[in-house]
Design a protein around this motif. Structure first.
Motif, PDB file in Angstrom:
ATOM      1  N   ARG A  50      39.727  15.929  66.144  1.00  0.00           N
ATOM      2  CA  ARG A  50      40.604  17.099  66.241  1.00  0.00           C
ATOM      3  C   ARG A  50      41.880  16.813  65.459  1.00  0.00           C
ATOM      4  O   ARG A  50      42.526  15.781  65.645  1.00  0.00           O
ATOM      5  CB  ARG A  50      40.930  17.391  67.693  1.00  0.00           C
ATOM      6  CG  ARG A  50      41.865  18.590  67.819  1.00  0.00           C
ATOM      7  CD  ARG A  50      41.636  19.357  69.042  1.00  0.00           C
ATOM      8  NE  ARG A  50      40.317  19.957  68.978  1.00  0.00           N
ATOM      9  CZ  ARG A  50      39.994  21.065  69.596  1.00  0.00           C
ATOM     10  NH1 ARG A  50      40.884  21.697  70.319  1.00  0.00           N
ATOM     11  NH2 ARG A  50      38.780  21.547  69.513  1.00  0.00           N
ATOM     12  N   ILE A  51      42.231  17.729  64.573  1.00  0.00           N
ATOM     13  CA  ILE A  51      43.429  17.631  63.741  1.00  0.00           C
ATOM     14  C   ILE A  51      44.391  18.738  64.142  1.00  0.00           C
ATOM     15  O   ILE A  51      43.971  19.875  64.379  1.00  0.00           O
ATOM     16  CB  ILE A  51      43.086  17.790  62.247  1.00  0.00           C
ATOM     17  CG1 ILE A  51      42.213  16.643  61.756  1.00  0.00           C
ATOM     18  CG2 ILE A  51      44.352  17.898  61.403  1.00  0.00           C
ATOM     19  CD1 ILE A  51      41.803  16.774  60.298  1.00  0.00           C
ATOM     20  N   SER A  52      45.673  18.415  64.189  1.00  0.00           N
ATOM     21  CA  SER A  52      46.707  19.429  64.379  1.00  0.00           C
ATOM     22  C   SER A  52      47.608  19.426  63.151  1.00  0.00           C
ATOM     23  O   SER A  52      48.065  18.370  62.708  1.00  0.00           O
ATOM     24  CB  SER A  52      47.538  19.145  65.624  1.00  0.00           C
ATOM     25  OG  SER A  52      46.762  19.282  66.777  1.00  0.00           O
ATOM     26  N   LEU A  53      47.825  20.604  62.600  1.00  0.00           N
ATOM     27  CA  LEU A  53      48.750  20.792  61.480  1.00  0.00           C
ATOM     28  C   LEU A  53      49.993  21.463  62.049  1.00  0.00           C
ATOM     29  O   LEU A  53      49.932  22.600  62.521  1.00  0.00           O
ATOM     30  CB  LEU A  53      48.145  21.709  60.414  1.00  0.00           C
ATOM     31  CG  LEU A  53      46.769  21.385  59.865  1.00  0.00           C
ATOM     32  CD1 LEU A  53      46.334  22.480  58.895  1.00  0.00           C
ATOM     33  CD2 LEU A  53      46.779  20.048  59.174  1.00  0.00           C
ATOM     34  N   SER A  54      51.109  20.770  62.043  1.00  0.00           N
ATOM     35  CA  SER A  54      52.363  21.310  62.537  1.00  0.00           C
ATOM     36  C   SER A  54      53.199  21.729  61.328  1.00  0.00           C
ATOM     37  O   SER A  54      53.632  20.884  60.548  1.00  0.00           O
ATOM     38  CB  SER A  54      53.088  20.255  63.372  1.00  0.00           C
ATOM     39  OG  SER A  54      54.321  20.758  63.817  1.00  0.00           O
ATOM     40  N   ILE A  55      53.401  23.019  61.183  1.00  0.00           N
ATOM     41  CA  ILE A  55      54.006  23.593  59.973  1.00  0.00           C
ATOM     42  C   ILE A  55      55.345  24.225  60.328  1.00  0.00           C
ATOM     43  O   ILE A  55      55.424  25.050  61.254  1.00  0.00           O
ATOM     44  CB  ILE A  55      53.071  24.651  59.359  1.00  0.00           C
ATOM     45  CG1 ILE A  55      51.696  24.032  59.061  1.00  0.00           C
ATOM     46  CG2 ILE A  55      53.691  25.265  58.110  1.00  0.00           C
ATOM     47  CD1 ILE A  55      50.596  25.050  58.861  1.00  0.00           C
ATOM     48  N   LEU A  56      56.387  23.857  59.592  1.00  0.00           N
ATOM     49  CA  LEU A  56      57.689  24.497  59.751  1.00  0.00           C
ATOM     50  C   LEU A  56      57.904  25.490  58.614  1.00  0.00           C
ATOM     51  O   LEU A  56      57.700  25.161  57.444  1.00  0.00           O
ATOM     52  CB  LEU A  56      58.817  23.468  59.740  1.00  0.00           C
ATOM     53  CG  LEU A  56      58.933  22.560  60.957  1.00  0.00           C
ATOM     54  CD1 LEU A  56      60.155  21.654  60.818  1.00  0.00           C
ATOM     55  CD2 LEU A  56      59.012  23.350  62.242  1.00  0.00           C
ATOM     56  N   VAL A  57      58.315  26.692  58.994  1.00  0.00           N
ATOM     57  CA  VAL A  57      58.570  27.777  58.041  1.00  0.00           C
ATOM     58  C   VAL A  57      59.983  28.285  58.277  1.00  0.00           C
ATOM     59  O   VAL A  57      60.379  28.516  59.428  1.00  0.00           O
ATOM     60  CB  VAL A  57      57.558  28.932  58.230  1.00  0.00           C
ATOM     61  CG1 VAL A  57      57.940  30.128  57.388  1.00  0.00           C
ATOM     62  CG2 VAL A  57      56.147  28.468  57.902  1.00  0.00           C
ATOM     63  N   LYS A  58      60.735  28.456  57.212  1.00  0.00           N
ATOM     64  CA  LYS A  58      62.077  29.034  57.308  1.00  0.00           C
ATOM     65  C   LYS A  58      62.067  30.402  56.651  1.00  0.00           C
ATOM     66  O   LYS A  58      61.693  30.523  55.475  1.00  0.00           O
ATOM     67  CB  LYS A  58      63.107  28.139  56.629  1.00  0.00           C
ATOM     68  CG  LYS A  58      64.527  28.628  56.795  1.00  0.00           C
ATOM     69  CD  LYS A  58      65.532  27.624  56.263  1.00  0.00           C
ATOM     70  CE  LYS A  58      66.941  28.044  56.559  1.00  0.00           C
ATOM     71  NZ  LYS A  58      67.908  27.037  56.083  1.00  0.00           N
ATOM     72  N   SER A  59      62.445  31.412  57.410  1.00  0.00           N
ATOM     73  CA  SER A  59      62.486  32.773  56.887  1.00  0.00           C
ATOM     74  C   SER A  59      63.938  33.182  56.653  1.00  0.00           C
ATOM     75  O   SER A  59      64.794  32.994  57.529  1.00  0.00           O
ATOM     76  CB  SER A  59      61.809  33.733  57.869  1.00  0.00           C
ATOM     77  OG  SER A  59      61.739  35.014  57.304  1.00  0.00           O
ATOM     78  N   PHE A  60      64.188  33.749  55.484  1.00  0.00           N
ATOM     79  CA  PHE A  60      65.534  34.180  55.121  1.00  0.00           C
ATOM     80  C   PHE A  60      65.744  35.673  55.363  1.00  0.00           C
ATOM     81  O   PHE A  60      66.866  36.154  55.361  1.00  0.00           O
ATOM     82  CB  PHE A  60      65.818  33.837  53.652  1.00  0.00           C
ATOM     83  CG  PHE A  60      65.718  32.359  53.389  1.00  0.00           C
ATOM     84  CD1 PHE A  60      66.789  31.522  53.628  1.00  0.00           C
ATOM     85  CD2 PHE A  60      64.533  31.796  52.940  1.00  0.00           C
ATOM     86  CE1 PHE A  60      66.695  30.157  53.413  1.00  0.00           C
ATOM     87  CE2 PHE A  60      64.428  30.437  52.713  1.00  0.00           C
ATOM     88  CZ  PHE A  60      65.516  29.606  52.958  1.00  0.00           C
TER      89      PHE A  60
END
Length: 167
Positions: A50-60
């Motif tokens: 099992r893989i977890s992809l933790s993604i941070l996104v910044k919205s302007f």
């Protein structure tokens, strides 16, 4: 890095490969961390793990009806697997600020090197690419068990002698 709101590149991990990036960047993919099923940060996995992809996104700006997705490509550039929020039935509204997304899946790939691509798009009246980063990370699948093909689907074999030929 999850509390680090700076943008990250992974050029050392990609080696000779170079990340390609495009989009209007009204929202940006800042980083992606990879975790194994034990919660340890790594880019090396075993088949079926099992893989977890933790993604941070910044919205302007506010981005309604947005889709975030990922794909894993082999070294020849062929898509091997992937998914996105729309296929999971979750369109996203990004408010101004930083957002964390986590995709979790079981990797069913044969051993080898794979490249992770991430994409973020807004699906308003027409599709607008917000941020596409590919490849962003390298994922290594390690296994002692060889299989034929790209997916990890090892067979089991039952063998028994059921009679004599009578020569």
């Amino acid at each position: 890095i999850d509390n680090d709101f700076e943008e990250h590149t992974y050029s050392k991990e990609l080696g000779d490969g170079k990340e390609h990036r495009f989009g209007n960047q009204e929202a940006k993919i800042l980083s992606v961390n990879l975790f194994n099923q034990k919660g340890m940060q790594t880019n090396i996995f075993e088949p079926l793990e099992r893989i977890s992809l933790s993604i941070l996104v910044k919205s302007f700006v506010v981005c309604e009806n947005s889709v975030l997705g990922f794909s894993l490509k082999n070294v020849q550039g062929v898509d091997m697997c992937g998914d996105n929020s729309m296929l999971i039935d979750k369109l996203i509204t990004l408010e101004v600020g930083v957002h964390k997304f986590t995709f979790t899946f079981d990797v069913r790939l044969a051993r080898g090197d794979y490249f992770l691509g991430l994409g973020l798009a807004s699906l308003g009246e027409c599709r607008v690419e917000l941020d596409q980063r590919t490849p962003i990370r390298k994922i290594i699948i390690e296994s002692n068990r060889e299989v034929i093909g790209s997916t990890f689907s090892p067979a089991q074999l039952v063998y028994e002698r059921i009679g004599e030929t009578g020569y």
